[in-house]
Design a protein around this motif. Structure first.
Motif, PDB file in Angstrom:
ATOM      1  N   ALA A   3       1.306 -28.702   8.373  1.00 31.06           N
ATOM      2  CA  ALA A   3       1.429 -27.145   8.039  1.00 31.06           C
ATOM      3  C   ALA A   3       0.887 -25.874   7.913  1.00 31.06           C
ATOM      4  CB  ALA A   3       2.435 -27.490   5.968  1.00 31.06           C
ATOM      5  N   ALA A   4       1.275 -24.819   7.662  1.00 35.46           N
ATOM      6  CA  ALA A   4       0.830 -23.843   7.420  1.00 35.46           C
ATOM      7  C   ALA A   4       0.483 -23.217   6.262  1.00 35.46           C
ATOM      8  CB  ALA A   4       1.529 -22.350   8.664  1.00 35.46           C
ATOM      9  N   VAL A   5      -0.427 -22.660   6.142  1.00 36.52           N
ATOM     10  CA  VAL A   5      -0.580 -22.536   4.478  1.00 36.52           C
ATOM     11  C   VAL A   5      -0.356 -21.072   4.989  1.00 36.52           C
ATOM     12  CG1 VAL A   5      -3.019 -22.483   3.156  1.00 36.52           C
ATOM     13  CG2 VAL A   5      -2.672 -23.887   4.712  1.00 36.52           C
ATOM     14  N   SER A   6       0.780 -20.509   3.745  1.00 36.46           N
ATOM     15  CA  SER A   6       0.421 -19.142   2.736  1.00 36.46           C
ATOM     16  C   SER A   6       0.407 -18.648   1.633  1.00 36.46           C
ATOM     17  CB  SER A   6       2.334 -19.065   4.007  1.00 36.46           C
ATOM     18  OG  SER A   6       2.651 -17.651   3.731  1.00 36.46           O
ATOM     19  N   ASP A   7       1.140 -18.170   1.208  1.00 38.53           N
ATOM     20  CA  ASP A   7       1.634 -17.384  -0.152  1.00 38.53           C
ATOM     21  C   ASP A   7       2.421 -17.805  -0.349  1.00 38.53           C
ATOM     22  OD1 ASP A   7       3.172 -15.785   1.351  1.00 38.53           O
ATOM     23  OD2 ASP A   7       2.892 -14.359   0.075  1.00 38.53           O
ATOM     24  N   ARG A   8       3.073 -18.920   0.109  1.00 38.65           N
ATOM     25  CA  ARG A   8       4.785 -19.304  -0.850  1.00 38.65           C
ATOM     26  C   ARG A   8       4.856 -20.675  -0.022  1.00 38.65           C
ATOM     27  NH1 ARG A   8       8.362 -18.283   3.205  1.00 38.65           N
ATOM     28  NH2 ARG A   8       8.661 -16.824   4.544  1.00 38.65           N
ATOM     29  N   ARG A   9       5.696 -21.772  -0.707  1.00 28.50           N
ATOM     30  CA  ARG A   9       6.494 -22.840   0.162  1.00 28.50           C
ATOM     31  C   ARG A   9       7.269 -22.498   0.919  1.00 28.50           C
ATOM     32  NH1 ARG A   9       5.303 -28.471  -2.598  1.00 28.50           N
ATOM     33  NH2 ARG A   9       5.489 -29.749  -0.798  1.00 28.50           N
ATOM     34  N   GLY A  10       7.689 -22.955   2.107  1.00 24.49           N
ATOM     35  CA  GLY A  10       9.297 -22.882   2.661  1.00 24.49           C
ATOM     36  C   GLY A  10       9.063 -22.966   4.233  1.00 24.49           C
ATOM     37  N   SER A  11       9.291 -22.344   4.849  1.00 27.50           N
ATOM     38  CA  SER A  11       9.241 -22.434   6.221  1.00 27.50           C
ATOM     39  C   SER A  11       9.166 -20.271   6.835  1.00 27.50           C
ATOM     40  CB  SER A  11      10.643 -22.755   6.907  1.00 27.50           C
ATOM     41  OG  SER A  11      11.621 -21.970   7.142  1.00 27.50           O
ATOM     42  N   MET A  12       8.367 -20.644   8.061  1.00 26.78           N
ATOM     43  CA  MET A  12       7.774 -19.858   8.664  1.00 26.78           C
ATOM     44  C   MET A  12       7.943 -19.524  10.118  1.00 26.78           C
ATOM     45  SD  MET A  12       5.042 -17.826   5.954  1.00 26.78           S
ATOM     46  CE  MET A  12       4.813 -16.155   7.330  1.00 26.78           C
TER      47      MET A  12
END
Length: 287
Positions: A136-145
């Motif tokens: 996964a990528a780590v970001s400020d929210r859960r979902g997909s990018m």
């Protein structure tokens, strides 16, 4: 020169001694297709992609990566520590973290590139102690990018469209994203001791998704690849870091230089990345 029998010993060597010994035992073996295996840190095995021009050549020829950061980690991480490698790539730091924290510790290697994750998982299974891979990528929210993966620089894959990559072709892949808060909660960890963050320009998003973690884990230390030239608003992100942390630049031989506010403002304009150690305000120098 003997291999490193106790990996923590690398923290007490000079940079030259550390690099020389790693180069003495560096070894590469082609396996199949574009996949090979490299010996790093004199004794550990890492699967590599031979088409990559960013990290693979260093692992093959030198047997180490960023000696100053490697030695810094050796001074910081203790047996039993819980560590997270954000932007693990091929797993060099994941291997180092898991080796240093052996004896009740644990390491999560977080990497969004599906192709790299296959090799990363194989590396986790090859070494003892191993580490857990989170694709996964780590970001400020859960979902997909959308992840942008340069053709020959796999380590530069980013959630951002990197202008510094020029005209190099990029593959676009939809990947899952998660916050560090969610990651630690799902892992069931009661403590987090060290996080390495190398998100290729997405660092501001990573910090937005770790607010609960920062509140709950007071002793957390962060090794950050700071890349102001990639940030949309480098000054704003830098001010947020300044408000939360005492900041050190990691130099040759893992020497730490504390960064004052004026110096930090100057660093915002650099066109290359810097390796920083972040600790909480009021904490003593880590070593």
């Amino acid at each position: 020169m003997m291999p490193f029998l106790n990996i923590a010993d690398i923290g007490s060597l000079t940079g030259y001694e550390f690099e020389s010994r790693c180069r003495r035992y560096a070894f590469f073996a082609p396996l199949y297709g574009n996949v090979g295996m490299s010996r790093v840190l004199t004794r550990y095995k890492i699967f590599v992609d031979t088409t990559d021009k960013s990290l693979t050549p260093h692992l093959i020829m030198d047997g180490f990566w960023e000696s100053w950061v490697s030695q810094c980690m050796a001074r910081l991480i203790k047996p039993g520590d819980h560590c997270i490698d954000v932007g693990a790539n091929l797993g060099y730091y994941s291997v180092l973290m898991s080796a240093l924290s052996e004896g009740g510790g644990a390491t999560l290697a977080v990497e969004p590139n599906p192709k790299v994750c296959e090799l990363l998982q194989a590396t986790a299974e090859m070494n003892s102690p191993g580490f857990r891979v989170v694709e996964a990528a780590v970001s400020d929210r859960r979902g997909s990018m959308e992840l942008h993966i340069p053709a020959t620089h796999l380590g530069d894959a980013s959630l951002l469209v990197r202008k510094d990559r020029g005209s190099e072709a990029c593959e676009k892949v939809k990947v899952g994203v998660i916050t560090l808060d969610e990651l630690v909660k799902e892992a069931g960890w009661k403590k987090v001791d060290l996080i390495k963050i190398d998100a290729e320009g997405a660092e501001p998003l990573v910090f937005e998704g770790m607010k609960q973690l920062l509140r709950q884990h007071r002793d957390l230390r962060i090794v950050l690849e700071f890349s102001p030239f990639l940030y949309a608003d480098p000054s704003a992100f830098t001010e947020k870091l300044w408000d939360r942390f005492t900041m050190y630049r990691i130099g040759a031989g893992a020497q730490l230089t504390r960064i004052g506010r004026e110096r930090l403002r100057e660093l915002v304009g650099v066109s290359d990345h810097l390796d920083l150690l972040l600790t909480r305000h009021g904490d003593e120098a880590p070593y």
